[in-house]
Design a protein around this motif. Structure first.
Motif, PDB file in Angstrom:
ATOM      1  N   GLU A  73       0.825  -1.204   0.000  1.00  0.00           N
ATOM      2  CA  GLU A  73       0.000   0.000   0.000  1.00  0.00           C
ATOM      3  C   GLU A  73       0.863   1.260   0.000  1.00  0.00           C
ATOM      4  O   GLU A  73       0.480   2.289  -0.580  1.00  0.00           O
ATOM      5  CB  GLU A  73      -0.937   0.002   1.208  1.00  0.00           C
ATOM      6  N   MET A  74       2.043   1.220   0.635  1.00  0.00           N
ATOM      7  CA  MET A  74       2.968   2.352   0.570  1.00  0.00           C
ATOM      8  C   MET A  74       3.343   2.640  -0.879  1.00  0.00           C
ATOM      9  O   MET A  74       3.389   3.799  -1.309  1.00  0.00           O
ATOM     10  CB  MET A  74       4.227   2.053   1.388  1.00  0.00           C
ATOM     11  N   ALA A  75       3.612   1.572  -1.643  1.00  0.00           N
ATOM     12  CA  ALA A  75       3.978   1.736  -3.051  1.00  0.00           C
ATOM     13  C   ALA A  75       2.821   2.324  -3.841  1.00  0.00           C
ATOM     14  O   ALA A  75       3.008   3.241  -4.661  1.00  0.00           O
ATOM     15  CB  ALA A  75       4.393   0.388  -3.643  1.00  0.00           C
ATOM     16  N   ARG A  76       1.621   1.806  -3.611  1.00  0.00           N
ATOM     17  CA  ARG A  76       0.439   2.321  -4.310  1.00  0.00           C
ATOM     18  C   ARG A  76       0.204   3.798  -3.985  1.00  0.00           C
ATOM     19  O   ARG A  76      -0.035   4.623  -4.875  1.00  0.00           O
ATOM     20  CB  ARG A  76      -0.795   1.531  -3.882  1.00  0.00           C
ATOM     21  N   PHE A  77       0.256   4.117  -2.698  1.00  0.00           N
ATOM     22  CA  PHE A  77      -0.048   5.476  -2.255  1.00  0.00           C
ATOM     23  C   PHE A  77       0.944   6.475  -2.833  1.00  0.00           C
ATOM     24  O   PHE A  77       0.556   7.522  -3.372  1.00  0.00           O
ATOM     25  CB  PHE A  77      -0.030   5.540  -0.726  1.00  0.00           C
ATOM     26  N   GLY A  78       2.229   6.162  -2.728  1.00  0.00           N
ATOM     27  CA  GLY A  78       3.249   7.068  -3.230  1.00  0.00           C
ATOM     28  C   GLY A  78       3.141   7.289  -4.723  1.00  0.00           C
ATOM     29  O   GLY A  78       3.387   8.390  -5.235  1.00  0.00           O
ATOM     30  N   ASN A  79       2.747   6.251  -5.443  1.00  0.00           N
ATOM     31  CA  ASN A  79       2.607   6.336  -6.889  1.00  0.00           C
ATOM     32  C   ASN A  79       1.434   7.228  -7.286  1.00  0.00           C
ATOM     33  O   ASN A  79       1.496   7.944  -8.290  1.00  0.00           O
ATOM     34  CB  ASN A  79       2.433   4.935  -7.475  1.00  0.00           C
ATOM     35  N   ALA A  80       0.370   7.206  -6.497  1.00  0.00           N
ATOM     36  CA  ALA A  80      -0.843   7.947  -6.849  1.00  0.00           C
ATOM     37  C   ALA A  80      -0.859   9.371  -6.313  1.00  0.00           C
ATOM     38  O   ALA A  80      -1.576  10.220  -6.843  1.00  0.00           O
ATOM     39  CB  ALA A  80      -2.069   7.199  -6.326  1.00  0.00           C
ATOM     40  N   HIS A  81      -0.076   9.663  -5.280  1.00  0.00           N
ATOM     41  CA  HIS A  81      -0.157  10.967  -4.626  1.00  0.00           C
ATOM     42  C   HIS A  81       0.515  12.053  -5.476  1.00  0.00           C
ATOM     43  O   HIS A  81       1.575  11.828  -6.053  1.00  0.00           O
ATOM     44  CB  HIS A  81       0.503  10.906  -3.249  1.00  0.00           C
ATOM     45  N   PRO A  82      -0.073  13.245  -5.542  1.00  0.00           N
ATOM     46  CA  PRO A  82       0.488  14.300  -6.398  1.00  0.00           C
ATOM     47  C   PRO A  82       1.704  15.020  -5.828  1.00  0.00           C
ATOM     48  O   PRO A  82       2.347  15.809  -6.537  1.00  0.00           O
ATOM     49  CB  PRO A  82      -0.682  15.276  -6.551  1.00  0.00           C
ATOM     50  N   ALA A  83       2.060  14.795  -4.579  1.00  0.00           N
ATOM     51  CA  ALA A  83       3.194  15.504  -3.981  1.00  0.00           C
ATOM     52  C   ALA A  83       4.467  15.285  -4.796  1.00  0.00           C
ATOM     53  O   ALA A  83       4.719  14.195  -5.314  1.00  0.00           O
ATOM     54  CB  ALA A  83       3.405  15.037  -2.545  1.00  0.00           C
ATOM     55  N   ARG A  84       5.284  16.321  -4.869  1.00  0.00           N
ATOM     56  CA  ARG A  84       6.536  16.229  -5.632  1.00  0.00           C
ATOM     57  C   ARG A  84       7.634  15.527  -4.849  1.00  0.00           C
ATOM     58  O   ARG A  84       8.614  15.063  -5.429  1.00  0.00           O
ATOM     59  CB  ARG A  84       7.020  17.634  -6.022  1.00  0.00           C
ATOM     60  N   THR A  85       7.494  15.468  -3.538  1.00  0.00           N
ATOM     61  CA  THR A  85       8.488  14.802  -2.703  1.00  0.00           C
ATOM     62  C   THR A  85       7.802  13.748  -1.853  1.00  0.00           C
ATOM     63  O   THR A  85       6.798  14.034  -1.184  1.00  0.00           O
ATOM     64  CB  THR A  85       9.219  15.802  -1.790  1.00  0.00           C
ATOM     65  N   LEU A  86       8.327  12.538  -1.877  1.00  0.00           N
ATOM     66  CA  LEU A  86       7.852  11.450  -1.026  1.00  0.00           C
ATOM     67  C   LEU A  86       8.874  11.235   0.083  1.00  0.00           C
ATOM     68  O   LEU A  86      10.060  11.069  -0.185  1.00  0.00           O
ATOM     69  CB  LEU A  86       7.695  10.163  -1.835  1.00  0.00           C
ATOM     70  N   VAL A  87       8.409  11.258   1.314  1.00  0.00           N
ATOM     71  CA  VAL A  87       9.273  10.991   2.464  1.00  0.00           C
ATOM     72  C   VAL A  87       8.875   9.629   3.012  1.00  0.00           C
ATOM     73  O   VAL A  87       7.746   9.453   3.492  1.00  0.00           O
ATOM     74  CB  VAL A  87       9.145  12.084   3.541  1.00  0.00           C
TER      75      VAL A  87
END
Length: 353
Positions: A73-87
């Motif tokens: 789910e971390m992979a899914r969420f990060g892929n879909a989220h519009p933020a330019r930086t993933l922490v």
């Protein structure tokens, strides 16, 4: 049942020697949390945290529109989220997976020293020649592996979809080379009867759960249900009332009627379990001793490296950025995307789509 083979000698994995993050007063914790919230907004960043990191980080991810989840789910969420930086608050392979899926985004971690014993126990320079020696097998690797190992794989898989994927490959008549977790591999082989060649590595947390001590704890608490992650040894899994991924264990805590639960996975999961089932009594499965007092050390030493202090510093300075060589990323993306597509197909079938 088909023969199962393992490589004979496991890779030696050394535990981290760095001191734990400093303890904080309530005032220091509050100031850091507010600083991090401000920095996340200023940096157009979102916090993605694993169930096993400190509950301060899990709570912060929830409060700022981020995600607390298992690695899939971390992979899914990060892929879909519009933020330019993933922490990414977790361990290195999780940060690499985020970069594999999001090359255009900046991926930061509180520390790049947060490794995983399964990743370390499956080095690419040993694993790739092993795969090359068995060209007739589909290479299926657990998500707890480096980008280089994923690049050599046909499939990446998480524990939440592992059973269904192995069943799928077996139905196609495939022989499988599995890495790196031997306990999960053996569990899958027993459950599905698939022809699996299994790499010899283990999670330092789950490998320490003791079957005899667990039985003693169960005798003291006969009304308790045992729930276990499949990275645990067979002697533990054989006693479990339910075996599942981190997200499945949290759901089980909510669904099972038992008031007491003995939990065989990293104790970091207790934060979300308490949210899901606030009325339940959660007990750590024993990792040492006779098991009666459950003096357990069931917490990943690398996950424990993630803290409010280094998270704030990373956001302030942009340090600890995750990089994956492009040629490796492209190859690793193929197997990782297959995991996401397969997981999506399972979800669609379950909803009758």
């Amino acid at each position: 049942m088909n023969q199962r083979v393992e490589i004979p000698v496991p890779v030696n994995v050394r535990l981290p020697t760095a001191p734990p993050p400093p303890s904080l007063s309530d005032g220091e914790r509050t100031r850091l949390r507010e600083r991090i919230k401000r920095l996340l907004e200023e940096r157009n960043a979102v916090l993605v945290a694993h169930y096993y990191v400190d509950e301060d980080l899990q709570r912060l991810a929830e409060e700022t529109g981020g995600c607390v989840a298992d690695s899939l789910e971390m992979a899914r969420f990060g892929n879909a989220h519009p933020a330019r930086t993933l922490v990414v608050a977790g361990v290195r392979f999780m940060g690499e997976t985020a970069k594999i899926l999001n090359p255009e985004k900046r991926v930061l971690m509180p520390t790049l020293e947060a490794e995983c014993s399964l990743d370390l126990g499956c080095p690419a320079d040993q694993f790739i020649p092993f795969c090359d020696a068995h060209p007739d097998r589909q290479v299926v690797v657990y998500s707890n592996t480096s980008a280089e190992v994923k690049a050599r794989a046909d499939w990446v898989v998480t524990s939440s979809i592992a059973v269904k994927l192995i069943e799928h490959l077996k139905a196609r008549g495939e022989k499988i080379l599995w890495a790196p977790d031997k306990h999960l591999g053996k569990y899958l082989q027993r459950l599905t009867g698939a022809d699996m060649l299994i790499w010899n590595a283990a999670c330092v947390v789950h490998d320490e759960f003791k079957g005899l001590a667990l039985a003693a704890l169960k005798r003291q608490n006969p009304d308790a249900a045992i729930i276990a992650h499949p990275e645990s040894p067979a002697a533990v899994l054989d006693q479990a009332d339910l075996i599942g991924s981190t997200s499945q264990l949290i759901q089980a805590a909510k669904d099972l009627p038992n008031k007491k639960l003995i939990v065989a996975t990293d104790r970091g999961i207790f934060y979300k379990m308490h949210q899901a089932a606030p009325d339940k009594i959660l007990m750590e499965a024993p990792t040492a001793g006779e098991g009666a007092t459950c003096e357990s050390c069931a917490h990943c030493p690398w996950m424990a490296m993630n803290a409010l202090t280094n998270l704030a510093e990373t956001l302030e300075t942009g340090a600890n950025e995750v990089h994956v060589e492009e040629a490796v990323r492209v190859k690793a993306l193929r197997a990782t995307q297959r995991m996401l597509d397969f997981a999506r197909s399972i979800q669609q079938k379950s909803h009758g789509d």
